[in-house]
Design an enzyme around this catalytic site. Structure first.
Site, PDB file in Angstrom:
ATOM      1  N   THR A 129      15.287  73.299  27.105  1.00  0.00           N
ATOM      2  CA  THR A 129      15.258  73.338  28.569  1.00  0.00           C
ATOM      3  C   THR A 129      14.046  74.120  29.045  1.00  0.00           C
ATOM      4  OG1 THR A 129      16.264  74.191  30.596  1.00  0.00           O
ATOM      5  CG2 THR A 129      16.966  75.265  28.592  1.00  0.00           C
ATOM      6  N   ASP A 131      14.186  75.739  31.597  1.00  0.00           N
ATOM      7  CA  ASP A 131      14.753  76.883  32.324  1.00  0.00           C
ATOM      8  C   ASP A 131      14.887  78.139  31.441  1.00  0.00           C
ATOM      9  OD1 ASP A 131      15.027  74.963  34.276  1.00  0.00           O
ATOM     10  OD2 ASP A 131      17.167  74.654  33.952  1.00  0.00           O
ATOM     11  N   ARG A 166      -4.574  82.764  53.674  1.00  0.00           N
ATOM     12  CA  ARG A 166      -3.187  82.323  53.867  1.00  0.00           C
ATOM     13  C   ARG A 166      -2.237  82.956  52.857  1.00  0.00           C
ATOM     14  NH1 ARG A 166      -4.620  75.927  54.236  1.00  0.00           N
ATOM     15  NH2 ARG A 166      -4.737  75.779  56.499  1.00  0.00           N
ATOM     16  N   HIS A 276       9.009  68.370  39.482  1.00  0.00           N
ATOM     17  CA  HIS A 276       9.038  67.791  38.139  1.00  0.00           C
ATOM     18  C   HIS A 276       7.691  67.832  37.421  1.00  0.00           C
ATOM     19  CE1 HIS A 276      12.751  66.387  39.954  1.00  0.00           C
ATOM     20  NE2 HIS A 276      13.222  66.351  38.715  1.00  0.00           N
ATOM     21  N   ARG A 279       7.983  69.609  34.355  1.00  0.00           N
ATOM     22  CA  ARG A 279       8.680  69.007  33.216  1.00  0.00           C
ATOM     23  C   ARG A 279       7.818  67.976  32.486  1.00  0.00           C
ATOM     24  NH1 ARG A 279      14.304  68.083  35.316  1.00  0.00           N
ATOM     25  NH2 ARG A 279      14.080  65.965  34.572  1.00  0.00           N
TER      26      ARG A 279
HETATM   27  O1  F6P Z   1      17.298  72.001  33.960  1.00  0.00           O
HETATM   28  C1  F6P Z   1      15.994  71.547  34.123  1.00  0.00           C
HETATM   29  C2  F6P Z   1      15.692  71.248  35.561  1.00  0.00           C
HETATM   30  O2  F6P Z   1      14.341  70.823  35.645  1.00  0.00           O
HETATM   31  C3  F6P Z   1      15.974  72.393  36.527  1.00  0.00           C
HETATM   32  O3  F6P Z   1      14.977  73.375  36.511  1.00  0.00           O
HETATM   33  C4  F6P Z   1      16.084  71.635  37.824  1.00  0.00           C
HETATM   34  O4  F6P Z   1      16.895  72.331  38.761  1.00  0.00           O
HETATM   35  C5  F6P Z   1      16.762  70.349  37.406  1.00  0.00           C
HETATM   36  O5  F6P Z   1      16.505  70.185  36.029  1.00  0.00           O
HETATM   37  C6  F6P Z   1      16.268  69.137  38.143  1.00  0.00           C
HETATM   38  O6  F6P Z   1      17.030  68.050  37.738  1.00  0.00           O
HETATM   39  P1  F6P Z   1      16.689  66.527  38.029  1.00  0.00           P
HETATM   40  O7  F6P Z   1      15.602  66.113  37.061  1.00  0.00           O
HETATM   41  O8  F6P Z   1      17.949  65.811  37.781  1.00  0.00           O
HETATM   42  O9  F6P Z   1      16.180  66.431  39.442  1.00  0.00           O
END
Ligand code: F6P
Length: 346
Positions: A129, A131, A166, A276, A279
């Site tokens: 994760t 997170d 800013r 995202h 990610r």
């Molecule tokens: O758990 C990983 C995560 O990226 C969190 O940080 C975030 O709140 C969530 O998933 C977002 O989920 P989704 O991809 O379903 O929007």
């Protein structure tokens, strides 16, 4: 004696993150050297419920090491959402002749793994994760890449913040833990970092920003975790919908905070929500190495019959821990780290 392991299934569940492909590659390479056959289960638990699989041989994992995402696909499917899904999953495990499953995921995927293990399914877990909120492991893979992405964004925001005098509020992910915010904030030199573990005192934030301006700094960077809450208030969500594990979609705190800061201080304020982007993309070297070590160790656990365990990083060692202790409670930011971050506020 338990049945010998000949064939294993691998799945990736929950939100994707950089490092999943290096883990899959490591599992396949280690398995093949140990004489195990590997079946890829597509889209997390959904693939096992719907019997949606793919071959995972040396050819299919060739060249995937630097790629973000997961070649297996993922979903937030909960096999325990209804009895029919669970029954199909169990029937497919049998039909596919899977002697064990390696589940790569966060608290939800591993929570389901634990329940299945308690019902007799031979499961090994791998913590994933961005997170970094899983207990019993110092780090999850994916986190380092997300932090580096957020840090780079903060670096970029610095230059435009300075030109325009800013305040830039940057909302980062992390759900109910502030790990990404604290690490990216320290690495990016943020002037204020706000995390879910400590309620936001807006007056205090404004006073830090005013003091900074008084000492001649006409711009500031505020990093806020998506799960952070105002002292009097509640977590902001994008809508009321929940996923199959009961999670809401967090988001909106950055905008709400920026409006308050601008109103109270009079400093022009803008918001960036990284979302995202954190990610996506290619995993860092750290995540590739950690993912590779996790994948190899997970296969060793399967071979040793150590089921119901998750591979974890403790110090510099990869060790097995019970999945049960990893999912028992959320790993939140430790205060010592936040105290270090606070030295640089303002
Ligand atoms: O758990 C990983 C995560 O990226 C969190 O940080 C975030 O709140 C969530 O998933 C977002 O989920 P989704 O991809 O379903 O929007």
């Amino acid at each position: 004696m338990a049945n010998p392991i000949k064939r294993i299934g691998v799945l990736t569940g929950g939100g994707d993150c950089p490092g999943l492909n290096p883990v899959i590659r490591a599992i396949v390479r280690k398995s093949y050297s140990a004489g195990l056959e590997v079946i890829g289960i597509k889209n997390g638990w959904k693939g096992l419920i719907q019997r949606d699989t793919m071959t995972l041989d040396l050819q299919s994992v060739s060249g995937i090491l630097p790629k973000g995402g997961t070649i297996l696909g993922t979903s937030r499917t909960n096999p325990y959402k209804d009895p029919q899904s669970l029954a199909s999953l169990k029937a497919n495990l049998k039909d596919l002749q899977l002697d064990a499953v390696i589940a790569i995921g966060g608290e939800d995927t591993l929570g389901a793994s634990l329940k299945l293990y308690k019902e007799g399914v031979r499961v090994v877990g791998i913590p994933k994760t961005i997170d970094n909120d899983l207990s019993e492991t110092d780090y999850t893979f994916g986190f380092d890449t997300a932090v580096n992405t957020a840090m780079e964004a903060i670096d970029r925001l610095h230059t435009t913040a300075e030109s325009h005098h800013r305040i830039m509020v940057v909302e980062v992910m992390g759900r109910h833990a502030g790990w990404i915010a604290v690490h990216a904030g320290i690495a990016g030199g943020a002037d204020v970092i706000l995390i879910p573990e400590i309620p936001i005192k807006v007056e205090e934030v404004c006073s830090i920003l005013r003091k900074r301006h008084e000492r001649g700094k006409t711009f500031s960077i505020v990093v806020v975790a998506e799960g952070a809450e105002f002292e009097k208030g509640q977590t902001l969500t994008q809508d009321q919908k929940v996923d199959e594990f009961g999670h809401v979609r967090l988001g909106g705190i950055g905008q709400a905070l920026a409006e308050l800061i601008e109103k109270k201080t009079g400093f022009e304020t803008r918001v960036t929500v990284l979302g995202h982007i954190q990610r996506g993309g290619s995993p860092t070297a750290f995540d590739r190495v950690l993912g590779t070590r996790f994948g190899v160790k997970a296969v060793e656990l399967v071979l040793n019959g150590e089921f119901g365990k998750m591979v974890s990083l403790k110090g510099n060692a990869i060790v097995p821990v019970p999945i049960e202790s990893a999912v028992k409670q959320l790993k939140t930011v430790d205060r010592d780290l936040y105290d270090i971050a606070k030295i640089f506020f303002g």
